[in-house]
Design a protein around this motif. Structure first.
Motif, PDB file in Angstrom:
ATOM      1  N   CYS A 121       1.112  -1.298  -0.086  1.00 19.51           N
ATOM      2  CA  CYS A 121       0.045   0.089  -0.117  1.00 19.51           C
ATOM      3  C   CYS A 121       1.012   1.113   0.061  1.00 19.51           C
ATOM      4  O   CYS A 121       1.769   1.272   0.977  1.00 19.51           O
ATOM      5  CB  CYS A 121      -0.837  -0.056   1.112  1.00 19.51           C
ATOM      6  SG  CYS A 121      -1.739   1.451   1.538  1.00 19.51           S
ATOM      7  N   TYR A 123       0.316   4.234   0.953  1.00 15.92           N
ATOM      8  CA  TYR A 123       0.458   4.911   2.075  1.00 15.92           C
ATOM      9  C   TYR A 123       1.205   4.369   3.246  1.00 15.92           C
ATOM     10  O   TYR A 123       1.894   4.784   3.921  1.00 15.92           O
ATOM     11  CB  TYR A 123      -1.144   5.029   2.570  1.00 15.92           C
ATOM     12  CG  TYR A 123      -2.102   5.853   1.675  1.00 15.92           C
ATOM     13  CD1 TYR A 123      -1.893   7.178   1.381  1.00 15.92           C
ATOM     14  CD2 TYR A 123      -2.941   5.061   0.985  1.00 15.92           C
ATOM     15  CE1 TYR A 123      -2.513   7.802   0.534  1.00 15.92           C
ATOM     16  CE2 TYR A 123      -3.783   5.876   0.227  1.00 15.92           C
ATOM     17  CZ  TYR A 123      -3.405   7.164  -0.172  1.00 15.92           C
ATOM     18  OH  TYR A 123      -4.539   7.965  -1.022  1.00 15.92           O
ATOM     19  N   TYR A 124       1.153   3.087   3.140  1.00 13.32           N
ATOM     20  CA  TYR A 124       1.877   2.293   4.331  1.00 13.32           C
ATOM     21  C   TYR A 124       3.596   2.595   3.882  1.00 13.32           C
ATOM     22  O   TYR A 124       4.271   3.078   4.820  1.00 13.32           O
ATOM     23  CB  TYR A 124       1.731   0.752   4.216  1.00 13.32           C
ATOM     24  CG  TYR A 124       2.845  -0.046   5.010  1.00 13.32           C
ATOM     25  CD1 TYR A 124       2.936  -0.175   6.473  1.00 13.32           C
ATOM     26  CD2 TYR A 124       3.771  -0.787   4.506  1.00 13.32           C
ATOM     27  CE1 TYR A 124       3.700  -0.756   7.050  1.00 13.32           C
ATOM     28  CE2 TYR A 124       4.579  -1.580   4.858  1.00 13.32           C
ATOM     29  CZ  TYR A 124       4.335  -1.638   6.206  1.00 13.32           C
ATOM     30  OH  TYR A 124       5.442  -2.247   7.000  1.00 13.32           O
ATOM     31  N   CYS A 131      -0.973   5.764   8.932  1.00 16.71           N
ATOM     32  CA  CYS A 131      -2.269   5.179   8.931  1.00 16.71           C
ATOM     33  C   CYS A 131      -2.503   4.231  10.030  1.00 16.71           C
ATOM     34  O   CYS A 131      -1.484   4.149  10.878  1.00 16.71           O
ATOM     35  CB  CYS A 131      -2.465   4.779   7.434  1.00 16.71           C
ATOM     36  SG  CYS A 131      -1.264   3.278   7.305  1.00 16.71           S
ATOM     37  N   ILE A 132      -3.647   3.698   9.643  1.00 11.83           N
ATOM     38  CA  ILE A 132      -3.982   2.705  10.930  1.00 11.83           C
ATOM     39  C   ILE A 132      -2.923   1.442  11.239  1.00 11.83           C
ATOM     40  O   ILE A 132      -2.475   1.260  12.248  1.00 11.83           O
ATOM     41  CB  ILE A 132      -5.250   1.712  10.737  1.00 11.83           C
ATOM     42  CG1 ILE A 132      -6.489   3.097  10.773  1.00 11.83           C
ATOM     43  CG2 ILE A 132      -5.771   0.803  11.809  1.00 11.83           C
ATOM     44  CD1 ILE A 132      -7.957   2.128  10.515  1.00 11.83           C
ATOM     45  N   LYS A 133      -2.423   1.186   9.969  1.00 11.70           N
ATOM     46  CA  LYS A 133      -1.559  -0.077  10.064  1.00 11.70           C
ATOM     47  C   LYS A 133       0.073   0.436  11.115  1.00 11.70           C
ATOM     48  O   LYS A 133       0.356  -0.514  11.550  1.00 11.70           O
ATOM     49  CB  LYS A 133      -1.065  -0.415   8.736  1.00 11.70           C
ATOM     50  CG  LYS A 133      -0.330  -1.628   8.688  1.00 11.70           C
ATOM     51  CD  LYS A 133      -0.137  -2.399   7.439  1.00 11.70           C
ATOM     52  CE  LYS A 133      -1.009  -3.489   7.464  1.00 11.70           C
ATOM     53  NZ  LYS A 133      -1.105  -4.543   8.495  1.00 11.70           N
ATOM     54  N   CYS A 139      -7.558   4.877   7.742  1.00 16.19           N
ATOM     55  CA  CYS A 139      -6.854   4.183   6.645  1.00 16.19           C
ATOM     56  C   CYS A 139      -7.342   5.159   5.365  1.00 16.19           C
ATOM     57  O   CYS A 139      -8.320   5.374   4.919  1.00 16.19           O
ATOM     58  CB  CYS A 139      -7.885   2.792   6.401  1.00 16.19           C
ATOM     59  SG  CYS A 139      -7.501   2.151   4.676  1.00 16.19           S
ATOM     60  N   TYR A 140      -6.034   5.761   5.125  1.00 14.38           N
ATOM     61  CA  TYR A 140      -6.016   6.727   3.902  1.00 14.38           C
ATOM     62  C   TYR A 140      -6.759   6.163   2.624  1.00 14.38           C
ATOM     63  O   TYR A 140      -7.041   6.899   1.681  1.00 14.38           O
ATOM     64  CB  TYR A 140      -4.663   7.395   3.751  1.00 14.38           C
ATOM     65  CG  TYR A 140      -4.351   8.064   4.797  1.00 14.38           C
ATOM     66  CD1 TYR A 140      -4.930   9.547   5.095  1.00 14.38           C
ATOM     67  CD2 TYR A 140      -4.021   7.633   5.850  1.00 14.38           C
ATOM     68  CE1 TYR A 140      -4.658  10.054   6.259  1.00 14.38           C
ATOM     69  CE2 TYR A 140      -3.526   8.281   7.097  1.00 14.38           C
ATOM     70  CZ  TYR A 140      -3.902   9.723   7.334  1.00 14.38           C
ATOM     71  OH  TYR A 140      -3.709  10.302   8.426  1.00 14.38           O
ATOM     72  N   ALA A 141      -6.725   4.746   2.353  1.00 16.70           N
ATOM     73  CA  ALA A 141      -7.220   4.394   1.251  1.00 16.70           C
ATOM     74  C   ALA A 141      -8.735   4.497   0.858  1.00 16.70           C
ATOM     75  O   ALA A 141      -9.398   4.679  -0.076  1.00 16.70           O
ATOM     76  CB  ALA A 141      -6.970   2.927   0.936  1.00 16.70           C
ATOM     77  N   HIS A 149      -6.259  -1.627  -3.816  1.00 13.42           N
ATOM     78  CA  HIS A 149      -6.633  -2.304  -2.542  1.00 13.42           C
ATOM     79  C   HIS A 149      -7.694  -3.387  -2.591  1.00 13.42           C
ATOM     80  O   HIS A 149      -8.060  -3.796  -3.530  1.00 13.42           O
ATOM     81  CB  HIS A 149      -7.195  -0.874  -1.819  1.00 13.42           C
ATOM     82  CG  HIS A 149      -6.011  -0.309  -1.417  1.00 13.42           C
ATOM     83  ND1 HIS A 149      -5.557   0.706  -2.313  1.00 13.42           N
ATOM     84  CD2 HIS A 149      -5.251   0.057  -0.149  1.00 13.42           C
ATOM     85  CE1 HIS A 149      -4.303   1.388  -1.797  1.00 13.42           C
ATOM     86  NE2 HIS A 149      -4.254   1.128  -0.548  1.00 13.42           N
ATOM     87  N   VAL A 157      -8.864  -2.033   7.600  1.00 14.72           N
ATOM     88  CA  VAL A 157      -7.542  -1.816   6.802  1.00 14.72           C
ATOM     89  C   VAL A 157      -7.651  -2.436   5.425  1.00 14.72           C
ATOM     90  O   VAL A 157      -7.821  -3.816   5.266  1.00 14.72           O
ATOM     91  CB  VAL A 157      -6.408  -2.324   7.486  1.00 14.72           C
ATOM     92  CG1 VAL A 157      -5.064  -2.345   6.776  1.00 14.72           C
ATOM     93  CG2 VAL A 157      -6.094  -1.471   8.624  1.00 14.72           C
ATOM     94  N   TYR A 158      -7.585  -1.787   4.254  1.00 15.62           N
ATOM     95  CA  TYR A 158      -7.694  -2.275   2.974  1.00 15.62           C
ATOM     96  C   TYR A 158      -6.262  -2.720   2.209  1.00 15.62           C
ATOM     97  O   TYR A 158      -6.619  -2.562   1.089  1.00 15.62           O
ATOM     98  CB  TYR A 158      -8.634  -1.373   2.294  1.00 15.62           C
ATOM     99  CG  TYR A 158      -9.883  -1.328   2.860  1.00 15.62           C
ATOM    100  CD1 TYR A 158     -10.936  -1.941   2.238  1.00 15.62           C
ATOM    101  CD2 TYR A 158     -10.206  -0.559   3.946  1.00 15.62           C
ATOM    102  CE1 TYR A 158     -12.366  -2.197   2.836  1.00 15.62           C
ATOM    103  CE2 TYR A 158     -11.516  -0.482   4.444  1.00 15.62           C
ATOM    104  CZ  TYR A 158     -12.620  -0.996   4.041  1.00 15.62           C
ATOM    105  OH  TYR A 158     -13.720  -1.051   4.524  1.00 15.62           O
ATOM    106  N   ILE A 159      -5.580  -3.251   2.673  1.00 19.84           N
ATOM    107  CA  ILE A 159      -4.249  -3.635   2.059  1.00 19.84           C
ATOM    108  C   ILE A 159      -4.601  -4.993   1.340  1.00 19.84           C
ATOM    109  O   ILE A 159      -5.505  -5.470   1.572  1.00 19.84           O
ATOM    110  CB  ILE A 159      -3.050  -4.221   2.915  1.00 19.84           C
ATOM    111  CG1 ILE A 159      -3.668  -4.943   3.965  1.00 19.84           C
ATOM    112  CG2 ILE A 159      -2.353  -2.911   3.734  1.00 19.84           C
ATOM    113  CD1 ILE A 159      -2.387  -6.117   4.807  1.00 19.84           C
TER     114      ILE A 159
HETATM  115  S1  SF4 Z   1      -4.934   0.051   3.425  1.00 25.01           S
HETATM  116 FE1  SF4 Z   1      -5.009   1.741   4.983  1.00 25.01          FE
HETATM  117  S2  SF4 Z   1      -4.282   1.263   6.835  1.00 25.01           S
HETATM  118 FE2  SF4 Z   1      -3.550  -0.322   5.378  1.00 25.01          FE
HETATM  119  S3  SF4 Z   1      -1.642   0.529   4.873  1.00 25.01           S
HETATM  120 FE3  SF4 Z   1      -2.802   1.138   3.446  1.00 25.01          FE
HETATM  121  S4  SF4 Z   1      -3.689   3.230   4.280  1.00 25.01           S
HETATM  122 FE4  SF4 Z   1      -2.661   2.143   5.892  1.00 25.01          FE
END
Ligand code: SF4
Ligand SMILES: Cc1cc2nc3c(=O)[nH]c(=O)nc-3n(C[C@H](O)[C@H](O)[C@H](O)COP(=O)(O)OP(=O)(O)OC[C@H]3O[C@@H](n4cnc5c(N)ncnc54)[C@H](O)[C@@H]3O)c2cc1C
Length: 326
Positions: A121, A123-124, A131-133, A139-141, A149, A157-159
Motif C-alpha cells: 500500500c 500509504y504504508y 495510517c491505522i497500520k 485508513c487513507y485508502a 486495494h 485496513v484495505y491492504i
Molecule cells: S490500506 Fe489503509 S491502513 Fe492499510 S496500509 Fe494502506 S492506508 Fe494504511
C-alpha cells in the motif's frame, strides 16, 4: 537508512534468543533483503540489529519423502519455479513462483521472505503517513487512492496481501514449520495469515521471536490439476491486481474437489469456499465456471477506485476453471 548492527546467524537457537530480547522491529531477520531493504531505506522499519539468516544453510533446499515435499524457508523463488518435481506435481506453485517479480528478484528473494513480506500500500510505504497500520486513526485508502486495494475482507485496513506464492501453498494444503523460544510448531499456511479485524498491525500470526523454517506440501493425487492465473496492470513483472490459485481433483470433467484461493484482492490470501462449493461434484462447463466466479465475488465491497477488481476476479476464476479442466 538508520545505522544498525549486523549479525550472521550461527544457529536457530542463537537467532531465537537474540529475537527474544526484543519486541517488534528492534531486532529483525533478513533473508534475501528484497523487501526489507526498501523498508529500511524508507524508514518504515528502523531496527537496531539485523540478523542475516543466509548463514544457516540447513534452512535452504527442496527435498521429498513419502508424504510430499519440504522447502526450506531460505530457498529462492527461482529454485522453486525451476524445480522439476514442483513443475510436474505442484504446477500451481511453480507457476505462482514464475509470476513473481523479475528474474533478479526471484534469484535472491526467498519463500520465507515472500510469505512474511509487508504490504505494498502506497500509504504504508510513505514514511510521512501514519495510517491505522502504523498506529494512526485512519485508513487513507478509504477516501483516497484505492485502485490496488482490497475488495474482500477489508475494514478497517484495505491492504491486499502481495504474495503470489501464499495462495498457491494454501490451495495445496501446505503447512509451515515455525521455530520459537518454546521449540518448533507446525501450522497450516492458511492459518498463518490474519485479517485486519483481528490485528490491523500485522498480516500473520508470527510472533516477534519466531522464525519460519520450512514449508511442507503433501502429495497430490494423480487426478489433480492445478494452475495459477494472475492479472497484472501491465505485461512487465508486477504484483497481482487479482490472481487465482486453483487445485482440482477431476474424474473426467467432473470436479471431485476444488481448492480456490485468491490473491491481490484481500488483506490475506482469500479462500473462496463459495466458488469451491459451486464446482464440487459438478460436471464442469462454461456455465458452471461462470457461476463459480459470480459466487466468489458476492461479498465483495469495492472502494472508490477498485470496482474493476470485482469483474476481473469473477472472470479470472471462470477462466482458471476452464483452463484447468480442458
Ligand atoms: S490500506 Fe489503509 S491502513 Fe492499510 S496500509 Fe494502506 S492506508 Fe494504511
Ligand atoms: C520490484 C518488486 C516486485 C515484486 N513483485 C512481486 C510479485 O509480483 N509477487 C510477489 O509475490 N512478490 C513480489 N515482490 C516481493 C518479493 O517477492 C519479496 O520481496 C521477496 O519474496 C522477499 O523475500 P526476501 O528473502 O528478499 O525477504 P526479506 O526482504 O529478507 O524479508 C522480508 C520480510 O520477511 C521477514 N523474513 C524473511 N525471512 C523470514 C523467515 N524465515 N522467518 C520469519 N521472517 C522472515 C523479514 O524480517 C522481513 O520482514 C516484489 C518485490 C519487488 C522489490
Amino acid at each position: 537508512m538508520d545505522k544498525f548492527s549486523y549479525v550472521n546467524a550461527t544457529s536457530l537457537k542463537q537467532v531465537t534468543s537474540l529475537l527474544s530480547d526484543s519486541g517488534w522491529g528492534e531486532v529483525m531477520l533478513i533473508a534475501g533483503g528484497t523487501d526489507l531493504l526498501s523498508e529500511l531505506k524508507e524508514y518504515i522499519e528502523t531496527p537496531k540489529t539485523l540478523i542475516n539468516l543466509k548463514t544457516l544453510p540447513e534452512m535452504e533446499g527442496i527435498s521429498s519423502d513419502a508424504a510430499g515435499i519440504k522447502i526450506g524457508a531460505l530457498t529462492t523463488i527461482a529454485d522453486i519455479a525451476m524445480h522439476p518435481t514442483i513443475q510436474h506435481h505442484y504446477t500451481v506453485l511453480a507457476q505462482a513462483a514464475t509470476s513473481v517479480a523479475t528474474p533478479q528478484i526471484r534469484n535472491v528473494g526467498t519463500i520465507g521472505g515472500n510469505l512474511c513480506q509487508r504490504p505494498r500500500c502506497w500509504y504504508y510505504r510513505d514514511e510521512t503517513v501514519n495510517c491505522i497500520k502504523k498506529g494512526g486513526d485512519l485508513c487513507y485508502a478509504v477516501d483516497g487512492l484505492s485502485k490496488y486495494h482490497a475488495i474482500l475482507g477489508g475494514d478497517p485496513v484495505y491492504i491486499v496481501h502481495p504474495s503470489d506464492i501464499a495462495p498457491a501453498l494454501i490451495a495445496l494444503n501446505a503447512s509451515m514449520k515455525i521455530t520459537g523460544p518454546e521449540g518448533e510448531k507446525t501450522m497450516k499456511v492458511e492459518e498463518f495469515f490474519t485479517l485486519p479485524s483481528d490485528n490491523p498491525f500485522r498480516e500473520n500470526v508470527l510472533q516477534p521471536n519466531e522464525i519460519v523454517v520450512e514449508i511442507q506440501i503433501p502429495n497430490t493425487k494423480p487426478n489433480t490439476k492445478s494452475l495459477y492465473l494472475k492479472a497484472r496492470e501491465k505485461g512487465a513483472p508486477d504484483f497481482a491486481l487479482a490472481s487465482v490459485a486453483g487445485v482440482f481433483e477431476m474424474a473426467g470433467r467432473t470436479c471431485q474437489s476444488a481448492n480456490i484461493v485468491l490473491g491481490g484482492v484481500a488483506p490475506k490470501p482469500w479462500r473462496s469456499t463459495e466458488a469451491e462449493n459451486v464446482l464440487t461434484g459438478k460436471m464442469v462447463d462454461k456455465a458452471v465456471s461462470m457461476k463459480a466466479g459470480e459466487e466468489a465475488v458476492q461479498k465483495a465491497r469495492p472502494l472508490n477506485d477498485n470496482e474493476y477488481k470485482v469483474t476481473l476476479t469473477q472472470n479470472l476464476i471462470s477462466r482458471a476453471v476452464m483452463m484447468a479442466v480442458s
